[in-house]
Design a protein around this motif. Structure first.
Motif, mmCIF file in Angstrom:
data_model
loop_
_atom_site.group_PDB
_atom_site.id
_atom_site.type_symbol
_atom_site.label_atom_id
_atom_site.label_comp_id
_atom_site.label_asym_id
_atom_site.label_seq_id
_atom_site.Cartn_x
_atom_site.Cartn_y
_atom_site.Cartn_z
ATOM 1 N N ALA A 1 1.288 -1.242 -0.555
ATOM 2 C CA ALA A 1 -0.230 -0.291 -0.034
ATOM 3 C C ALA A 1 0.275 1.513 -0.317
ATOM 4 O O ALA A 1 0.493 2.360 -0.656
ATOM 5 N N ALA A 2 2.016 1.155 0.603
ATOM 6 C CA ALA A 2 3.045 1.960 0.515
ATOM 7 C C ALA A 2 3.752 2.095 -1.187
ATOM 8 O O ALA A 2 4.628 3.169 -0.677
ATOM 9 N N GLY A 3 3.536 1.855 -1.884
ATOM 10 C CA GLY A 3 4.336 1.812 -3.003
ATOM 11 C C GLY A 3 5.817 0.650 -3.394
ATOM 12 O O GLY A 3 5.532 0.786 -4.255
ATOM 13 N N PHE A 4 5.322 -0.219 -2.454
ATOM 14 C CA PHE A 4 6.546 -1.238 -2.581
ATOM 15 C C PHE A 4 6.161 -2.118 -3.474
ATOM 16 O O PHE A 4 4.728 -2.525 -3.010
ATOM 17 N N GLU A 5 7.152 -2.931 -4.557
ATOM 18 C CA GLU A 5 6.599 -4.046 -5.917
ATOM 19 C C GLU A 5 7.568 -4.770 -4.669
ATOM 20 O O GLU A 5 8.545 -5.068 -4.464
#
Length: 175
Positions: free
Chosen positions: A147-151
């Motif tokens: 959700a924080a943009g980490f893939e």
């Protein structure tokens, strides 16, 4: 004290913070993932050792003036994590533990992770990636990182766990 986006304040942890960190690390929602439910004295030594070195920076995070989380920011090239993936020279890593039980499950973790990654990327123009390696069984953590943009970038078999390498790049839009 460093003010992060979304109202968070970050400051280096001090030896005097050891009782609070030890209390947090003994919380049932943290023990399985950190395995660091150590006595206060051991935490005091760990904080002092980290503060004196160049590998890792232990910090406390506050929201509205109240400390609620312990984090470690580290240069991957100086960490054992560098043995497990194709790191880049300026990669930063982070470990996060939300110790205040009242803040768990409130969406604060994803906000904090995004704010931390944004701050690291702003502070170090040479850094293109911020990474983390949560345990593959730690579903709340995996969700917060996503959700924080980490893939996700693949599983890593570390000595103490199977981790999912999570990577936040500079290309993710700050919110």
């Amino acid at each position: 004290m460093l003010h992060l986006d979304d109202g968070f304040d970050l400051r280096p942890a001090e030896v005097a913070d050891a009782p609070l960190v030890a209390e947090w690390m003994a919380q049932p929602h943290i023990v399985p993932w950190w395995e660091s439910d150590w006595p206060v004295q051991r935490w005091a030594e760990a904080l002092e050792e980290q503060a004196a070195g160049e590998h890792s920076l232990p910090c406390l995070v506050a929201l509205e003036g109240r400390s609620f989380a312990y984090i470690e920011l580290y240069r991957v090239r100086h960490d054992r994590l560098a043995e497990y993936y194709a790191w880049r020279e300026h990669d930063w890593g982070l470990h996060v533990a939300i110790g205040d039980v009242a803040q768990v499950g409130q969406g604060i973790g994803r906000r904090l992770l995004r704010a931390l990654a944004d701050a690291v990327l702003r502070a170090d123009p040479r850094c293109d990636r911020v990474v983390a390696e949560p345990d593959v069984r730690n579903t709340p953590s995996l969700r917060a990182f996503a959700a924080a943009g980490f893939e996700p970038a693949g599983e890593l078999q570390l000595p103490e766990k199977t981790a999912l390498l999570m990577v936040r790049t500079r290309t993710v839009e700050a919110s």
